[in-house]
Design a protein around this motif. Sequence first.
Motif: not given
Length: 155
Positions: A1-25
């Motif tokens: 196993m590598s001794e690299l400083d690697v933290g936990p990896i996470d993901y999330l999926a966010v739905e945009f109901p109107d299909g428009q992403l405005k960059g907020e957040g």
Amino acid sequence: MSELDVGPIDYLAVEFPDGQLKGEGLAAIIDLVDRGIVRVLDLRVVRKELDGTLTAATVADFDGDGVLDLAVFSGIESGLLGDDDMQDAADLIEPGTAVAVLVWENTWAGPFVSAMRRAGAEVISSGRIPAANVIAALEALEAEAEAEAGETVGA
């Protein structure tokens, strides 16, 4: 196993109901990256058209107002997030909407995990408690405390 400083990896999926992403957040993500708390590994967006076809969207200044420069996210693809993952995310949304999938490393935890390995310990499990579950549990505890306080006053 590598001794690299690697933290936990996470993901999330966010739905945009109107299909428009405005960059907020995304300003919050930029702030976390700037402070070294997280490292964005992948950010991909797919729109599900009304006929059900999928269109990959480019990460950019979605609303065109120039307020948030999302070019910092352009081309972020570690390879951890594949087309099959995007298909799975798109299967969760309705036509006329969009989904953004973000994969990040919790860089703050990397040095801790490495220190534990050097001490002979090994991370054997990791998980995520959904925010909605935490909020519900906290609200239940608060209601219980209020009920007990009311019983004490009325006793």
